[in-house]
Write an enzyme that holds these catalytic residues in place. Sequence first.
Site, PDB file in Angstrom:
ATOM      1  N   GLU A   1      -9.701   6.284  -3.749  1.00 58.64           N
ATOM      2  CA  GLU A   1      -9.050   4.983  -3.872  1.00 58.64           C
ATOM      3  C   GLU A   1      -9.441   4.368  -5.204  1.00 58.64           C
ATOM      4  OE1 GLU A   1     -10.113   2.647  -0.443  1.00 58.64           O
ATOM      5  OE2 GLU A   1      -8.393   3.371   0.658  1.00 58.64           O
TER       6      GLU A   1
ATOM      7  N   HIS B   1      -5.813  -8.581  -2.958  1.00 57.45           N
ATOM      8  CA  HIS B   1      -5.357  -7.193  -2.961  1.00 57.45           C
ATOM      9  C   HIS B   1      -4.053  -7.120  -3.736  1.00 57.45           C
ATOM     10  CE1 HIS B   1      -4.231  -3.178  -1.805  1.00 57.45           C
ATOM     11  NE2 HIS B   1      -5.411  -3.021  -1.242  1.00 57.45           N
TER      12      HIS B   1
ATOM     13  N   ARG C   1     -15.428  -6.240  -4.909  1.00 54.02           N
ATOM     14  CA  ARG C   1     -15.767  -5.125  -4.028  1.00 54.02           C
ATOM     15  C   ARG C   1     -15.013  -3.859  -4.419  1.00 54.02           C
ATOM     16  NH1 ARG C   1     -13.053  -3.535   1.448  1.00 54.02           N
ATOM     17  NH2 ARG C   1     -11.300  -4.390   0.320  1.00 54.02           N
TER      18      ARG C   1
ATOM     19  N   HIS D   1      -7.620 -10.971   0.175  1.00 54.30           N
ATOM     20  CA  HIS D   1      -7.978  -9.769   0.946  1.00 54.30           C
ATOM     21  C   HIS D   1      -9.436  -9.731   1.373  1.00 54.30           C
ATOM     22  CE1 HIS D   1      -7.656  -5.737   2.398  1.00 54.30           C
ATOM     23  NE2 HIS D   1      -8.450  -5.227   1.480  1.00 54.30           N
TER      24      HIS D   1
ATOM     25  N   ARG E   1      -9.461  -3.145  -8.262  1.00 57.19           N
ATOM     26  CA  ARG E   1      -8.446  -4.082  -7.750  1.00 57.19           C
ATOM     27  C   ARG E   1      -8.220  -5.304  -8.623  1.00 57.19           C
ATOM     28  NH1 ARG E   1      -9.827  -3.597  -1.397  1.00 57.19           N
ATOM     29  NH2 ARG E   1      -8.927  -1.528  -1.286  1.00 57.19           N
TER      30      ARG E   1
END
Length: 564
Positions: free
Chosen positions: A131, A255, A400, A365, A304
Amino acid sequence: MTDTVRLPRRLDAPPPGWSTDVDVIVVGSGIAGLTAALRLREQVDTVLLVTKTVLNEGSTAWAQGGIAAAMDPADSPEEHLRDTLVAGVGLCDVEAVTALVTEGPQRVRELVALGAEFDRDSAGEILLTREGGHHRDRIAHAGGDATGREISRALIEALHRVQSDPGIQVVEHALVVDLLQTDDGRVCGVTVHVIGEGQVDGVGAAHARAVILATGGLGQLYSATTNPAVSTGDGMAIALRAGAVMADVEFVQFHPTVLWLGEAANGQQPLISEAVRGEGGFLVDGDGVRFMQGVHEMADLAPRDVVARAIVARMRETGTDHVYLDARHLGREFVERRFPSIVASLREHGFDLAADLVPVAPAQHYASGGVKVDLHGRSSLDGLYACGEASCTGVHGANRLASNSLLEGLVFAHRIADDITARFAAGELAPATPAAPTGETALLAAEHRRDVQRAMTAGSGVVRSAESLAGADHELATLAKATESDRANPEPAAWEATNLLHLGQVLTTVAALREETRGGHLRSDFPERDDEDWLGHLHAVRRPDGTVETSYHPLPVTAGSEPA
Ligand SMILES: Cc1cc2nc3c(=O)[nH]c(=O)nc-3n(C[C@H](O)[C@H](O)[C@H](O)COP(=O)(O)OP(=O)(O)OC[C@H]3O[C@@H](n4cnc5c(N)ncnc54)[C@H](O)[C@@H]3O)c2cc1C
């Protein structure tokens, strides 16, 4: 900005009509709360697990992509650490990340032993994918894109297997309102509202030697979020009112790829996991032009914040409020097998992942900050622990890394359980009597939840400025002047709305202080990262007189300062 924010000590609530005494209270039944309760139950005499609605409500069950752990022989905790530090933009606590990445693989194996069924290859090995921000395939997933549902199922089944044990009591529809404290501030229980039958109904007092807040995130602070309705930041607001130190709350992850359903959309919105880009999907603008190449060496799989920022910039350039995710080239057979939940959820809204360009925009998110805790999950208040998304362990820094949050809940729940056990064995945290409740109380009527969300989305949302933050601050301050009619109905929806208000006020205050752009904190008026002035943490704490004091804690410019 208005003058210093003032918060009340408690929410308006009826006085406790019943009471109970246990060793440890665990608040919340996501991965953090369930893991802590299951482990503690083996080690202390009595554990009370309370959860606001039903056991599987919470973000955990919604997690799609998976759980990150260096389980491939070609991977290593050191590489996982490196990727986590880069995503955290210089603000991760290296010791906390080291605990996460070194203990993570074993904790995931224990989850498998407990019954969680991860997707496997034909040789029976756990399949690992990649990811955003990860340089290795290290994300274990289940049911394709239903990892959280499977983890939640396995943990709840494990709980059901031991529920007849007198050492553990589980109460659903039990909303914790505030903390109980001794005269010297030690936390020794909670006030909790139970929708029950018989004696345990309405507000009661649950006394304990230690309390663990595992109440999840704050997504409902914003009009559009991937978080479920229960994510109202209760644990953070509860800890804040009680005087616990909060850290990094300005770092809210938006997100990048949340289904865009129009301006009027409110509440939980469908998330399209990063894993779709991990498998080859990419972003395009309204003209079909890819725009992530050249922005970052990892292009569509950049961290992100980088992707969200690039989307916001492209939306601004093209005068639109969304971009598109293109996964058409992956083929119907593949997307339906690999992403069954996403395909089904998109279909409900009239989109076909295999055939359509899917409109997406950033939405709230994840909360990277929260109740500041040490490596054992201890908050600044004796007897109070925080775990999972409600906490700030320091593993996420300013942003994160994808799939590190489930792992954080798992790893730190174990650490907390073991710390409490050791302290009990050492005779610490003896049962204590709470002081009589004093101090101001407050309540915001439930119908104002949307007002808080609107103010936060417009002023403290994905892009912030001094002007927008001052606007949010003003609107929230106006809402905080609660009227008598606001205070008429102390009930769960009003307690949640008030928690959102209190947290929103503090988040807005610290977001206004941080005059730079870093991780999840994007300032249009300070678009650059500024290590000289802002490589450090902002803390917020409520003082006994109700004022919220903020403080800045700089880090040495070299330590943990990785290039973004
Ligand atoms: C759509 C989505 C996809 C995600 N995908 C991933 C992913 O692929 N990988 C990953 O690592 N992370 C992912 N995340 C983030 C991750 O799911 C969460 O950070 C994590 O599950 C949080 O776990 P938790 O136990 O801290 O909180 P939660 O799972 O949110 O649980 C909180 C619990 O506290 C209870 N509660 C709240 N307030 C109270 C109160 N006042 N009294 C009593 N109980 C209360 C709630 O009802 C709930 O049971 C995703 C999140 C979302 C929303």
